[in-house]
Write an enzyme that holds these catalytic residues in place. Structure first.
Site, short mmCIF file in Angstrom:
data_model
loop_
_atom_site.label_atom_id
_atom_site.label_comp_id
_atom_site.label_asym_id
_atom_site.label_seq_id
_atom_site.Cartn_x
_atom_site.Cartn_y
_atom_site.Cartn_z
N TYR A 157 0.80 -1.22 0.08
CA TYR A 157 -0.14 -0.02 -0.02
C TYR A 157 0.75 1.23 0.07
O TYR A 157 1.74 1.24 1.10
CB TYR A 157 -0.98 0.10 1.27
CG TYR A 157 -1.93 -1.24 1.40
CD1 TYR A 157 -2.25 -1.88 0.25
CD2 TYR A 157 -2.44 -1.35 2.63
CE1 TYR A 157 -3.04 -3.09 0.33
CE2 TYR A 157 -3.29 -2.57 2.61
CZ TYR A 157 -3.58 -3.26 1.64
OH TYR A 157 -4.57 -4.27 1.81
N LEU A 216 -17.89 -2.53 2.44
CA LEU A 216 -18.79 -1.84 2.13
C LEU A 216 -18.63 -1.66 0.33
O LEU A 216 -18.99 -0.53 -0.23
CB LEU A 216 -18.48 -0.24 2.43
CG LEU A 216 -18.65 -0.21 4.29
CD1 LEU A 216 -18.20 1.00 4.77
CD2 LEU A 216 -20.29 -0.49 4.27
N ARG A 245 -16.07 -1.45 -1.66
CA ARG A 245 -15.27 -0.40 -1.98
C ARG A 245 -15.89 1.18 -2.01
O ARG A 245 -15.72 1.98 -2.78
CB ARG A 245 -14.78 -0.36 -3.27
CG ARG A 245 -13.63 -1.74 -3.55
CD ARG A 245 -13.07 -1.95 -4.74
NE ARG A 245 -12.12 -2.97 -4.70
CZ ARG A 245 -12.32 -4.10 -4.61
NH1 ARG A 245 -13.54 -4.66 -4.82
NH2 ARG A 245 -11.62 -5.31 -4.55
N GLY A 246 -16.77 1.29 -0.90
CA GLY A 246 -17.64 2.58 -0.76
C GLY A 246 -18.83 2.65 -1.52
O GLY A 246 -19.85 3.47 -1.28
N PHE A 247 -19.00 1.56 -2.59
CA PHE A 247 -20.20 1.69 -3.49
C PHE A 247 -21.49 1.43 -2.53
O PHE A 247 -22.41 2.28 -2.78
CB PHE A 247 -20.26 0.55 -4.50
CG PHE A 247 -21.20 0.91 -5.48
CD1 PHE A 247 -20.69 1.56 -6.71
CD2 PHE A 247 -22.61 0.70 -5.56
CE1 PHE A 247 -21.66 1.86 -7.87
CE2 PHE A 247 -23.47 0.81 -6.64
CZ PHE A 247 -22.77 1.34 -7.81
#
Length: 336
Positions: A64, A213, A215-217
């Site tokens: 990362y 989640l 990837r935020g969607f």
């Protein structure tokens, strides 16, 4: 309305390791999601707030930000190491300019990565050390054998695998106890239910759900592709493209309606669903904003009844999402 996050976060077991759920995924603080909005000071505030609210599992990896995320996490926990269950990963090789160079799990590489991670994190041991992706060219017995040596040396406490197939998990567990298997799992990624979850349960291995989640969607924050920044990694993800995006908005709508009747946010409903899948399941939603952190932790206070879980199953069965989880090249790195 959001649920308060100050209520006690539940204790969950990953093998013989105890953690509180949910954990905190740190990846997006250093790369991939909205990279122009990186703010280390805010990210450190998020980590500190997470620990102050009773969370303890922090999840990072050497890839990362090509090591930057481990340095950031190390800085954030320098004066509070004792309160943290620290998880990091090795195996995805990056070049000097951040390019992806494949997967390695050979013994010398395992040792080299661990020492490099310890140095970047500024710690003398890693609580949970994962192989990030399975190396198709190295027997899992060699990789886990080398990881087991790290446990003997006191550099690592517990071992984990990520995106490993059931057969691989079994072979790994025969070499050394595996505490956790980390794989994508959410209301729109229910693939692990078929054979991965039953396998880890049989072997006494905990399950860590990343991208709980979507990837935020599933938060409902993205209504069109233009809601994503131009340099955001998700623009290349199949589920965020074209017709898939529109179809997947129907899933979000279903979640929103249920959350509204439950008096919680969409994020909280999606996370509460993952938390309800078993006492051995630990979601690790990521955020780099203090504002969203409280929302995520508040999911621990949202209880779903058997009837509500059955309704979610009926409305959003496995396979509801449109499109693959990753683009083709990244899907190839997933152990089948």
């Amino acid at each position: 309305m959001t649920h308060d996050s100050r209520s006690e976060l539940p204790v969950r077991r990953l093998g013989s390791l105890e953690v509180r759920a949910p954990g905190l995924g740190c990846m997006g603080m250093s790369e991939f999601y909205d990279p122009s909005q990186m703010d280390d000071a805010e990210s450190i505030r998020v980590i500190h707030r997470f620990l102050d609210q009773g969370g303890n599992l922090l999840d990072t990896a050497d890839m990362y930000g090509s090591g930057r995320n481990e340095q950031l996490v190390g800085k954030a926990i320098a004066d509070r190491r004792g309160r943290v269950v620290l998880a990091t990963k090795f195996g995805n090789v990056r070049g000097p300019n951040g390019e992806f160079l494949g997967v390695r799990g050979d013994a010398p590489y395992v040792r080299e990565c661990c020492d490099a991670s310890l140095k970047r994190l500024g710690v003398d041991h890693i609580d949970l050390y994962y192989q990030h992706r399975v190396d198709p060219n190295t027997p899992i017995e060699e990789t886990v054998g080398a990881m087991a040596e790290l446990v003997k040396a006191g550099k690592v406490g517990h071992l984990g695998l990520s995106e490993a197939a059931p057969a691989t998990i079994r072979r790994a567990a025969a070499v050394h106890p595996i505490a956790a298997l980390q794989t994508e799992y959410s209301l729109w990624s229910r693939e692990p239910e078929a054979d991965v979850l039953p396998t880890v349960r049989e072997l006494g291995i905990g399950f860590v759900a990343y991208s709980p989640l979507g990837r935020g969607f599933l938060t409902g924050r993205y209504r069109t592709i233009d809601d994503l920044p131009a340099d955001d990694y998700r623009r290349n993800a199949p589920r965020f493209q074209g017709e898939n995006f529109q179809k997947n908005l129907d899933i979000v709508k279903t979640i929103e309606e249920m959350a509204k009747s439950k008096g919680c946010t969409s994020s909280q409903l999606a996370l509460a669903w993952v938390l309800a899948q078993g006492d051995d399941v630990v979601p690790i939603p990521g955020t780099k904003r203090v504002a969203y952190l409280g929302d995520n932790l508040g999911a621990a206070g949202v209880a779903l009844s058997a009837a509500e879980l059955a309704r979610i199953d009926a409305l959003l069965p496995a396979g509801s999402a449109s499109g693959d989880r990753y683009h083709a090249q990244a899907m190839r790195a997933v152990d089948k």
